[in-house]
Design an enzyme around this catalytic site. Structure first.
Site, PDB file in Angstrom:
ATOM      1  N   GLY A  48       5.127  10.877 -23.998  1.00  0.00           N
ATOM      2  CA  GLY A  48       5.490  11.323 -22.657  1.00  0.00           C
ATOM      3  C   GLY A  48       6.952  11.709 -22.544  1.00  0.00           C
ATOM      4  N   LEU A  49       7.360  11.918 -21.291  1.00  0.00           N
ATOM      5  CA  LEU A  49       8.732  12.385 -21.049  1.00  0.00           C
ATOM      6  C   LEU A  49       9.677  11.186 -20.989  1.00  0.00           C
ATOM      7  CD1 LEU A  49       9.563  15.130 -18.377  1.00  0.00           C
ATOM      8  CD2 LEU A  49      11.223  13.784 -19.646  1.00  0.00           C
ATOM      9  N   HIS A  50       9.981  10.634 -22.171  1.00  0.00           N
ATOM     10  CA  HIS A  50      10.870   9.471 -22.232  1.00  0.00           C
ATOM     11  C   HIS A  50      12.301   9.945 -22.415  1.00  0.00           C
ATOM     12  CE1 HIS A  50      11.128   9.486 -26.748  1.00  0.00           C
ATOM     13  NE2 HIS A  50       9.995  10.135 -26.599  1.00  0.00           N
ATOM     14  N   ALA A  51      13.183   9.042 -22.804  1.00  0.00           N
ATOM     15  CA  ALA A  51      14.617   9.361 -22.784  1.00  0.00           C
ATOM     16  C   ALA A  51      14.998  10.538 -23.684  1.00  0.00           C
ATOM     17  CB  ALA A  51      15.426   8.116 -23.170  1.00  0.00           C
TER      18      ALA A  51
END
Lengths: 98, 158
Positions: free
Chosen positions: A17-20
């Site tokens: 997913g859209l993590h750091a």
């Protein structure tokens, strides 16, 4: 003088997913363009040039996000951003230590 | 997800002494060990893997905040802690600012969703500048615990 505004829909493809780290990549890419770039989910739009804002989306794999760029180089920005999403932030097909 | 779901109050570090990125991570991981959240024989491996993640790009996300993290098979649930450094530490942040506020997260490898939701919660709450400033000014773990609790209770406002 008209201000160009370009929209598109993208999907988060990578398993993490859209993590750091993807957020970092998005900010770095968005900052290469003069235009304002926003990414949104369920009516909530955030500045694509801010990691903190991008992380508030909590966008998991499979999430559809709207993309909107406004400014002189908006078309280029949207095209580049779409590529980044399509490539799954370079996290497709390999186990990544997030 | 709320802070209370992943921040262990016994592991909160109100006054970090460390002055480097490596030391900060060691100090925070040690606090998780001292509070029984991780296993002693996993400590060094966890520190190493968090540092490896930092090499891919700093988790200093701006505003004096960093979210050092890793996945690690030795934890069954997401575990995390908060630390505050009064002076701030050079963390190679994306905005170049020194980091005063640290949220360290260790998550089970097969649960990327939990990690995302923790990041979502942290970033949503930190958008509130007052909350962010109060946390950085905290000098006791009790103060930090109270602030996190207040944020949890009012999370629907943001």
């Amino acid at each position: 003088m008209s201000t160009e505004s370009i929209t598109a829909t993208v999907t988060v493809l990578n398993p993490q997913g859209l993590h750091a780290r993807p957020a970092d990549l998005i900010v770095r890419l968005a900052n290469q363009f003069q235009c304002q770039v926003e990414i949104g989910k369920e009516g909530e739009w955030v500045d694509a040039k801010s990691i903190l804002s991008l992380l508030t989306l909590g966008a998991a794999q499979g999430t559809e996000l709207g993309l909107q760029a406004t400014g002189p180089d908006a078309a280029d920005a949207v095209a580049a951003m779409k590529t980044l999403f399509t490539e799954g932030f370079n996290e497709l097909g390999e186990p990544i230590d997030a | 997800m709320k802070f209370s779901d992943f921040i262990n109050s016994d592991a909160i570090c109100a006054e970090l002494k460390a002055q480097t990125k490596q030391e900060i991570i060691e100090e925070l991981v040690q606090s998780l060990l001292d509070s029984g959240q991780i296993q002693a024989d996993q400590r060094d491996d966890i520190v190493t893997s968090i540092m490896k993640r930092e090499e891919l790009g700093s988790t200093g996300i701006g505003r004096g905040v960093a979210v050092p993290h890793t996945k690690h098979p030795s934890v069954e649930n997401l575990v995390g802690t908060v630390g505050v450094s009064e002076t701030g530490v050079d963390f190679d942040s994306l905005d170049g600012e020194r980091v005063q506020l640290f949220f360290l997260l260790i998550s089970p490898p097969e649960r990327p969703g939990d990690h995302l939701r923790a990041l979502e919660n942290i970033s949503r709450q930190l958008r509130d500048e007052t909350f962010c400033r109060f946390l950085k000014q905290s000098r006791s773990s009790g103060d930090i615990e109270q602030l996190l609790k207040e944020a949890d209770d009012s999370q629907f406002v943001s």
